[in-house]
Design an enzyme around this catalytic site. Structure first.
Site, PDB file in Angstrom:
ATOM      1  N   HIS A 137       1.149  -1.389  -0.046  1.00 37.08           N
ATOM      2  CA  HIS A 137       0.086   0.022  -0.349  1.00 37.08           C
ATOM      3  C   HIS A 137       0.978   1.474  -0.176  1.00 37.08           C
ATOM      4  CE1 HIS A 137      -2.327   2.477   2.194  1.00 37.08           C
ATOM      5  NE2 HIS A 137      -3.690   2.180   2.140  1.00 37.08           N
ATOM      6  N   ASP A 214       3.124  -4.441   7.999  1.00 37.87           N
ATOM      7  CA  ASP A 214       1.941  -3.556   7.872  1.00 37.87           C
ATOM      8  C   ASP A 214       0.517  -4.575   8.283  1.00 37.87           C
ATOM      9  OD1 ASP A 214      -0.205  -2.739   7.047  1.00 37.87           O
ATOM     10  OD2 ASP A 214       0.369  -1.771   5.408  1.00 37.87           O
ATOM     11  N   GLN A 217      -4.617  -4.916   7.155  1.00 37.18           N
ATOM     12  CA  GLN A 217      -5.557  -5.969   6.888  1.00 37.18           C
ATOM     13  C   GLN A 217      -5.449  -7.482   7.361  1.00 37.18           C
ATOM     14  OE1 GLN A 217      -7.993  -5.505   4.632  1.00 37.18           O
ATOM     15  NE2 GLN A 217      -7.211  -3.440   3.730  1.00 37.18           N
ATOM     16  N   LYS A 240     -10.857  -0.425  10.789  1.00 38.78           N
ATOM     17  CA  LYS A 240     -10.602  -2.310   9.721  1.00 38.78           C
ATOM     18  C   LYS A 240     -10.696  -3.325  10.736  1.00 38.78           C
ATOM     19  CE  LYS A 240      -7.160  -0.852   6.481  1.00 38.78           C
ATOM     20  NZ  LYS A 240      -7.764   0.004   5.390  1.00 38.78           N
ATOM     21  N   CYS A 378      -4.645   3.163  -3.235  1.00 39.37           N
ATOM     22  CA  CYS A 378      -3.699   2.586  -3.161  1.00 39.37           C
ATOM     23  C   CYS A 378      -2.566   2.187  -3.696  1.00 39.37           C
ATOM     24  CB  CYS A 378      -4.361   3.661  -1.673  1.00 39.37           C
ATOM     25  SG  CYS A 378      -5.591   4.431  -1.492  1.00 39.37           S
TER      26      CYS A 378
END
Ligand code: C6P
Length: 420
Positions: A137, A214, A217, A240, A378
């Site tokens: 991202h 990261d 998600q 999220k 993104c």
């Protein structure tokens, strides 16, 4: 004394999920869009919120609102308890060793910026290498580009194949004595690949490099154990994970965080201030300058309770079935091409429709009440890899059903009718 409402498990934490009961806890799922029942397939952008999370925000502002760590009065102590209790919940959620390793931030973007700016500036120098992957991202690209430009360091990229899997042999070749930092996405938001981050961490550590994962998600979709992964930093966003916007977590190993300079400065992050010298506070306060998003923290705590109540393993299993079913249904449609075929995929499916721009697909689906994201997500380098400007992305949450995927299937058929 009033105490915050506990957010009990919505159902027994074993056996198959009762999705109807889960859906009943999300008020927004009852609304109509364009005269059709909402089908929300955009949870990778942000998830919807269960009543328990919505209530926690109302309750916080109705009964506990005060600044934290600043007052001897009862309300301030209660607000501080909520704030610090949530830190312990977040610690348990990702299995961090110590609650002081949990830093509140606005979200994943701020977490990565914090690490690039604080750890990066202190440790990455001229001629050093920072490695990311081809499926990041933008928020895990740009902060490292800025750092590398500033320091004279090199940004290197682990390539991927057309299935959307990383080329691990190429990663091995990129590693070397100048590798200072490796920053990798756990679960790619554009194609759904779940990367072998434990292996990546092992390989990077063998070369003395520090690793950030990261988890924007991954945290909402698959169980995460930062001690097992052995990553040095892990970042996720509350919004999220069925929680509020504007709040997230940076996990960092205690010794690393402790040695890092502050990212922002001001109130709350100090032990003492004179005009001559400031002594910084201990962790985690050193990285939490200013009045934080206390209500957001209350909501994050409720969201973690809620997710733990459902069980992240059961969420992962349910979403795995949705992804498999979605792949099967979309593959039945001539003219639909699914982007990527990774060895391990979670949470979402990206696809394109022959001859129709993804934005037009999105508009037709929206007219049927189906919310998907269309665009580059993104992740423009991922689009460049596949030679496309954009995709349609259907992303799932625990509240989605196979019936909704059938509606998506019909919606895509409708796209062909509209565009011939
Ligand atoms: N992806 C999407 O629709 P923030 O905005 O800070 O909460 O998260 C940024 C971010 C970082 N990494 C990954 C892998 C992400 O997916 C995201 C956010 C959303 O895919 C919004 S662009």
């Amino acid at each position: 004394m009033t105490t915050p409402t506990a957010h009990p498990a919505p159902q027994a934490n074993s056996g198959p999920l009762d999705i109807a009961a889960i859906r009943g806890q999300f008020p927004i799922l009852d609304i109509e869009i364009n005269g059709k029942p909402l089908i929300y397939l955009d949870s990778a952008a942000t998830s919807q919120k269960p009543q328990a999370v919505i209530d926690s925000l109302v309750e916080y502002y109705s009964s506990f609102n005060a600044n934290v760590h600043r007052g001897v009065h009862t309300l301030s102590q209660q607000a501080t308890d909520i704030y610090e209790d949530t830190r312990v919940k977040a610690q348990a959620f990702i299995n961090a060793r110590d609650a002081r390793e949990i830093i509140y931030v606005r979200g994943t973007t701020e977490a990565i910026n914090l690490v690039a700016s604080s750890y990066g500036r202190a440790n990455v120098g001229d001629g050093d290498d920072v490695i990311i992957t081809a499926m990041e991202h933008h928020s895990n690209i740009v902060p490292w580009q800025i750092l590398c430009d500033e320091r004279g360091a090199n940004l290197k990229v682990i390539p991927m194949n057309d299935d959307g899997d990383l080329l691990m042999d190429e990663f091995e070749k990129l590693l070397g004595p100048r590798t200072k930092f490796v920053s990798v996405v756990h679960q790619a938001n554009s194609i759904g690949t779940v990367n072998p981050v434990k292996q990546i961490v092992e390989m990077a550590h063998a070369h003395g490099a520090v690793v950030l994962v990261d988890g924007a998600q991954s945290a909402p979709h698959i169980p995460v154990d930062v001690q097992d992964l052995d990553c040095d930093f892990y970042a996720f966003s509350g919004h999220k994970l069925y929680g509020p916007t504007g709040i997230g977590v940076l996990y960092g190993k205690y010794d690393l965080l402790n040695a890092m300079p502050p990212y922002q400065s001001g109130g709350e992050m100090i032990a003492s201030v004179t005009f001559e010298k400031t002594i910084y506070a201990d962790l985690p306060a050193k990285f939490e300058a200013g009045t934080p998003h206390i209500a957001g923290v209350a909501g994050l705590g409720a969201a973690i309770d809620w997710v733990q109540g459902v069980g992240i393993e059961r969420i992962a299993e349910h979403e795995h079935r949705l992804v498999e079913y979605g792949l099967q249904r979309l593959n039945e449609i001539d003219g639909v091409k699914i982007i990527g075929n990774p060895k391990r995929r979670a949470g979402l499916i990206s696809f394109i429709v022959d001859g129709v721009h993804p934005h037009d697909v999105g508009t037709v689906l929206d007219s049927q009440g189906i919310a998907i994201r269309a665009g580059h997500h993104c992740a423009q380098p991922v689009m460049a890899h596949f030679g496309i400007p954009a995709t349609v992305r259907a992303s799932f949450g625990v509240y989605n059903t196979t019936d909704e995927i059938d509606r998506l299937y019909e919606g895509v058929q409708q796209v062909f009718e509209v565009f011939g």
